[in-house]
Design a protein around this motif. Sequence first.
Motif, PDB file in Angstrom:
ATOM      1  N   GLU A 227       0.759   4.656  -2.050  1.00 30.11           N
ATOM      2  CA  GLU A 227       0.628   5.961  -1.374  1.00 30.11           C
ATOM      3  C   GLU A 227       1.738   6.915  -1.812  1.00 30.11           C
ATOM      4  O   GLU A 227       1.493   8.095  -2.079  1.00 30.11           O
TER       5      GLU A 227
ATOM      6  N   MET B 133      -6.449   5.481   2.110  1.00 29.12           N
ATOM      7  CA  MET B 133      -5.962   4.993   3.408  1.00 29.12           C
ATOM      8  C   MET B 133      -7.079   4.685   4.396  1.00 29.12           C
ATOM      9  O   MET B 133      -6.841   4.029   5.403  1.00 29.12           O
ATOM     10  N   THR B 134      -8.296   5.174   4.150  1.00 28.00           N
ATOM     11  CA  THR B 134      -9.346   5.034   5.164  1.00 28.00           C
ATOM     12  C   THR B 134     -10.633   4.384   4.670  1.00 28.00           C
ATOM     13  O   THR B 134     -11.509   4.092   5.484  1.00 28.00           O
TER      14      THR B 134
ATOM     15  N   ALA C  77     -12.550   1.406   3.530  1.00 27.30           N
ATOM     16  CA  ALA C  77     -12.449  -0.061   3.494  1.00 27.30           C
ATOM     17  C   ALA C  77     -13.694  -0.660   2.865  1.00 27.30           C
ATOM     18  O   ALA C  77     -14.446  -1.388   3.490  1.00 27.30           O
TER      19      ALA C  77
ATOM     20  N   CYS D 178       0.841  -1.206   0.000  1.00 25.43           N
ATOM     21  CA  CYS D 178       0.000   0.000   0.000  1.00 25.43           C
ATOM     22  C   CYS D 178       0.874   1.253   0.000  1.00 25.43           C
ATOM     23  O   CYS D 178       0.551   2.243  -0.656  1.00 25.43           O
ATOM     24  N   LYS D 179       1.968   1.177   0.724  1.00 26.17           N
ATOM     25  CA  LYS D 179       2.838   2.360   0.812  1.00 26.17           C
ATOM     26  C   LYS D 179       3.435   2.713  -0.555  1.00 26.17           C
ATOM     27  O   LYS D 179       3.634   3.892  -0.868  1.00 26.17           O
TER      28      LYS D 179
ATOM     29  N   LYS E   3      -5.922  10.365  -1.621  1.00 26.66           N
ATOM     30  CA  LYS E   3      -4.953   9.565  -0.863  1.00 26.66           C
ATOM     31  C   LYS E   3      -5.541   9.218   0.507  1.00 26.66           C
ATOM     32  O   LYS E   3      -5.441   8.075   0.970  1.00 26.66           O
ATOM     33  N   LEU E   4      -6.174  10.189   1.127  1.00 24.08           N
ATOM     34  CA  LEU E   4      -6.822   9.919   2.414  1.00 24.08           C
ATOM     35  C   LEU E   4      -7.896   8.841   2.253  1.00 24.08           C
ATOM     36  O   LEU E   4      -8.012   7.925   3.077  1.00 24.08           O
TER      37      LEU E   4
END
Lengths: 419, 419
Positions: free
Chosen positions: A177, A223-224, A226, A173-174, A219-220
């Motif tokens: 990102e 990451m959040t 799901a 994931c990074k 991007k947020l």
Amino acid sequence: MSAYRALNDGSLPEFLGSLPQVKELLGGEPAGWTVEEVGDGNLNLVFIVRSPKTAVVVKQALPYVRLVGDSWPLPLSRSYYEHMALVEQAKHAPKLVPKVYHFDRNLALIVMEYLSPHIIMRKGLIRGIEYPLFASHIAEFMAQTLFNTSPLATTASDHKRRIWAFADNIELCKITEDLVFTDPYRIAKLNHWTSPDLDEIAAQFRRDEPLKAAVQRRKLQFMTSAEALIHGDLHTGSIMLTPTDTRVIDPEFAFVGPMGFDVGAVIGNLLLAFYSQDGHEARVYARSPYRHWILMQVEQVWRLFSKRFVELWDKSKSGDAYMPELFQDPDGALAFTTEKQRFMRNLFVDTISFAGIKMIRRILGLAHTEDLESIAKPAMRAKCETKALTLARRLVIDAERLTGISDVTSAARAIHASP
Amino acid sequence: MSAYRALNDGSLPEFLGSLPQVKELLGGEPAGWTVEEVGDGNLNLVFIVRSPKTAVVVKQALPYVRLVGDSWPLPLSRSYYEHMALVEQAKHAPKLVPKVYHFDRNLALIVMEYLSPHIIMRKGLIRGIEYPLFASHIAEFMAQTLFNTSPLATTASDHKRRIWAFADNIELCKITEDLVFTDPYRIAKLNHWTSPDLDEIAAQFRRDEPLKAAVQRRKLQFMTSAEALIHGDLHTGSIMLTPTDTRVIDPEFAFVGPMGFDVGAVIGNLLLAFYSQDGHEARVYARSPYRHWILMQVEQVWRLFSKRFVELWDKSKSGDAYMPELFQDPDGALAFTTEKQRFMRNLFVDTISFAGIKMIRRILGLAHTEDLESIAKPAMRAKCETKALTLARRLVIDAERLTGISDVTSAARAIHASP
């Protein structure tokens, strides 16, 4: 359990010979098998092992990023996540993923179906090959895998377990990102682009404040949000096909994330293919019909995907979200239909925005695509890339103002026709 | 490690005597300590253990829902999540949570600070007590805990680990999914309401299609939005306070979910308190100043929370989302400020919608609140509840059309003034 070691032409046949199921599949003895390393991706070793009877593919993770070298370590666990994702996808779209014959967690190695005469879709797009069933196949894959791994189809408990199971795929994931959402918008060592032609536009993008704000918002979300088990890297290099068969490979970036990231990856990469055609046509306009075909695929992918997704939703009774028993009378059915349209509209906006972001990173970031990189003349390549960037920016900034997928293809066409 | 057993007045002193730190804190010998069981919540045993010198609180989970009985099992692991949440919250808002002295995972037991002369805020609201520092304290608690456990403040890796660490708090989330988001909108055995007065409005809500669609949209968000470590049950019964000190207790529902669920819980429960005042005033209008005070708190909670949240964001440089280095020049700073306003606007809409949903479930679902339940006359209670439901429905349906928190309090006041 064997300790990790990178296998090679010499050690691989012996290893495969020790796996009864694989040995039986290939037939004969390991000495009679040939090994060819064909990995052209950014991360892994990929071998084709051929016997007189058949062939298998062996994909082994390396403990670093192949594209960059051992200065960039990357956990072998990605092979575990890839295997888990392949198994999950096979439950929902069995004909659209390669068969898995064996998984060795310690070796970070998957033995899977050799797809032939399939080619990587990106290469087909460069050659100008039409795939009449592609749109319906990829739409089916995305609708089945995204719908069925969301709480629209499953219990909340199952969804939390799914989130948990993939939550440690952190390093993969990074990569997304960093390389997709961040580096193209700042000075970063690994960035490159067609220079000096694109120097000015690259600098513009780095100081394009509304664009950066919009990308960071996404991007947020990445990451959040799901929403479902996503493939996570669903570009046209992760699709192998023939005119009649389509398979999605390489889900090592899989995690429970936003659905639009997968759909956007397909659409964004089709649009990159569209803009690259000028660099591949024998003479001006020679690829006009093919350009048209690609844009038709963009439309079809979204239309067939959204239609299929809603069909699955209409039939499902198992999800903890929007339990059908709450919407049983005619008024309820109408409200539920409206709500599904609203959901699909939001997913459309997500999709288009992620599509634009994926296009930008392929032109200004680290990992480029063969569609554009294989255009030999820098001036021509830069022209294609500039148009692609122009559309991409608009998709990110204006996603909420686009009324439907034909707005996307119209804009793509208009920007292509501009000088 | 001891096996689980529910402790009682008899066994508790001996157990606490075996914990050196707790024994020293209480002083003297276990025989000189008194035990009082004071649990009035829905799920757990709560003891106050007093020594001549001081006191501690012992909270022990039962393997079932206390409110319903052992027919509804509930995992003891909730105590583990509560402890983890208390530890995490203490990092960010140390003065706003009880101190933890001991945690025993097998006994599902937490020994913590005895708060005195604090009372449960809900009881203070029923009595008409003003708490001048409450709004700023709870705003600080929410801003600190929500901001600092999101990828606005931490790396994506830390955020994924946080998601992972709480992902198995499945059964507690399911209570919310069922009792908050689902049961009030269908015939469910555990639902109850002031009957027959509210029979018709309960039936209306069960067939209110736009409302159900909006609530289900929020249920999906609750299941898929991994924004921050939320308390998960932040009503006025989870707040203990004095005029000068505020503590948030009972975070056993904690998981990584939508921020607005916590802020909405506070605001929704204040609005329930507002509508219950008619049932508690000695004569009509006697509580008008207090009603006004409550609505001022609604406004202050949102205003101070959002101000503080943005302050923390302005100062932070550690988050993987919206990295400050991307927005360094003046234009960038402006775009970033606009983006923060946009984020807060979305959080406001989430908050108001969740507030409405939390109000509805307290009137038509299983677990009611003392604010309303303690109104002896059914006709009066039903009148208060009907007004609360009227506002609640509007908050859920119209959240996106409300321009700010004063729209919420204006609507609350107008509905209260209606016949």
